[in-house]
Design a protein around this motif. Structure first.
Motif, PDB file in Angstrom:
ATOM      1  N   LEU A  12     -10.762  29.797  49.903  1.00 21.83           N
ATOM      2  CA  LEU A  12      -9.551  29.468  49.165  1.00 21.83           C
ATOM      3  C   LEU A  12      -8.948  28.128  49.569  1.00 21.83           C
ATOM      4  N   ASP A  13      -9.297  27.623  50.743  1.00 18.33           N
ATOM      5  CA  ASP A  13      -8.692  26.355  51.167  1.00 18.33           C
ATOM      6  C   ASP A  13      -9.173  25.177  50.330  1.00 18.33           C
ATOM      7  N   THR A  14     -10.083  25.428  49.381  1.00 16.35           N
ATOM      8  CA  THR A  14     -10.486  24.366  48.460  1.00 16.35           C
ATOM      9  C   THR A  14      -9.503  24.238  47.292  1.00 16.35           C
ATOM     10  N   LEU A  15      -8.595  25.224  47.139  1.00 17.55           N
ATOM     11  CA  LEU A  15      -7.578  25.141  46.099  1.00 17.55           C
ATOM     12  C   LEU A  15      -6.453  24.219  46.553  1.00 17.55           C
ATOM     13  N   SER A  73     -15.263  32.220  41.567  1.00 20.01           N
ATOM     14  CA  SER A  73     -15.436  33.297  42.536  1.00 20.01           C
ATOM     15  C   SER A  73     -15.061  32.822  43.936  1.00 20.01           C
ATOM     16  N   TYR A  74     -14.129  33.553  44.573  1.00 21.05           N
ATOM     17  CA  TYR A  74     -13.661  33.195  45.909  1.00 21.05           C
ATOM     18  C   TYR A  74     -13.780  34.379  46.859  1.00 21.05           C
ATOM     19  N   SER A  75     -13.838  34.035  48.151  1.00 18.66           N
ATOM     20  CA  SER A  75     -13.892  35.035  49.208  1.00 18.66           C
ATOM     21  C   SER A  75     -12.501  35.270  49.783  1.00 18.66           C
ATOM     22  N   ILE A 125      -2.364  33.317  46.997  1.00 22.62           N
ATOM     23  CA  ILE A 125      -2.193  32.405  45.861  1.00 22.62           C
ATOM     24  C   ILE A 125      -0.750  31.912  45.788  1.00 22.62           C
ATOM     25  N   GLN A 126       0.219  32.787  46.067  1.00 21.39           N
ATOM     26  CA  GLN A 126       1.613  32.337  46.100  1.00 21.39           C
ATOM     27  C   GLN A 126       1.814  31.308  47.221  1.00 21.39           C
ATOM     28  N   HIS A 127       1.154  31.515  48.348  1.00 21.20           N
ATOM     29  CA  HIS A 127       1.322  30.572  49.466  1.00 21.20           C
ATOM     30  C   HIS A 127       0.728  29.203  49.115  1.00 21.20           C
ATOM     31  N   ILE A 128      -0.449  29.210  48.488  1.00 21.60           N
ATOM     32  CA  ILE A 128      -1.133  27.948  48.194  1.00 21.60           C
ATOM     33  C   ILE A 128      -0.534  27.240  46.989  1.00 21.60           C
TER      34      ILE A 128
END
Length: 244
Positions: A179-182, A216-218, A237-240
């Protein structure tokens, strides 16, 4: 900080209206509020109001709504969470917590590894219970907009519904993308999140979702229970992208 109370269909300001049922009992017996005391009210559709109590009784609280103001608790990020059908209490847990996290819509769905399909009467009863749980969670967390709760869809109908979203995310235990790619977008996003049932989504379902534009994410190296994954995904998702 006092909880909010929901009064739908507030047409004009100022106005006088009533709070009845369990909320009236709570104001009278638990909060012990009196005429002249202020309370916070929402219409459940994004607007907040200041009201003054004009009279109290165990079953009916009369209030004067004197002021309207925009909500400070709603997120500009509109998250639609899609949860694979689980057993009753697990679904209740999911809707209780994701309402507090600020989701915009919640769509339960049936797929290959879902539990057997309940009959229409049971689906109706479960849907009504989910709406009640969402109302109670909204009042507790001081939100101003009730999430829209869909009746369960098939996996195919769910993917058709997802066409219009800006960002489509499917969390899957075999995914390798982190997710850190978002990155945060400067403008509000409509995001749809896909979480499978117990046992997860099948490879065929993930491939079908990817063809429909889902990424697709882990959720990390540990296998999470389906209800834990649903709540964790919304938090992340709210945090990012949102306001946590």
């Amino acid at each position: 900080m006092m909880q909010k109370f929901i009064i739908p269909d507030i047409d004009s300001i100022p106005c006088r209206t009533n709070i009845q049922g369990q909320d009236a009992k709570h104001i009278f017996k638990v909060l012990r509020l009196n005429p002249g005391d202020p309370i916070e009210v929402t219409n459940g559709a994004g607007k907040d109001y200041t009201a003054l109590i004009s009279s109290v009784s165990p079953g009916n609280i009369k209030v004067d709504i004197i002021d309207e103001h925009d909500s400070s608790t709603e997120s500009a990020l509109h998250i639609t969470l899609c949860s694979g059908m689980l057993k009753d209490k697990k679904m209740d847990l999911v809707i209780k917590h994701v309402t507090q996290l600020g989701i915009y819509q919640w769509i339960p769905f049936f797929c290959e590894r879902s539990i057997p399909t309940p009959d229409a009467k049971r689906i109706k009863n479960r849907h009504q219970r989910w709406e009640t749980i969402a109302v109670e969670s909204l009042k507790q967390c001081r939100r101003s907009r009730l999430p829209q709760i869909f009746k369960p869809l098939s996996f195919e109908n769910l993917l058709d519904h997802a066409e219009a979203y800006d960002l489509k995310i499917a969390f899957w235990e075999k995914a390798t993308q982190r997710l850190d790619t978002l990155t945060r977008n400067s403008s509000p996003l409509n995001v749809i999140i896909l979480i499978g049932p117990e046992g997860g989504l099948s490879e065929t379902e993930i491939e079908t979702a990817q063809k429909k534009g889902f990424l697709s994410y882990s959720l990390g190296p540990r296998i999470l229970r389906a209800e834990t994954a649903a709540i964790s995904s919304c938090t992340l998702i709210q945090h990012i992208l949102g306001d946590i």
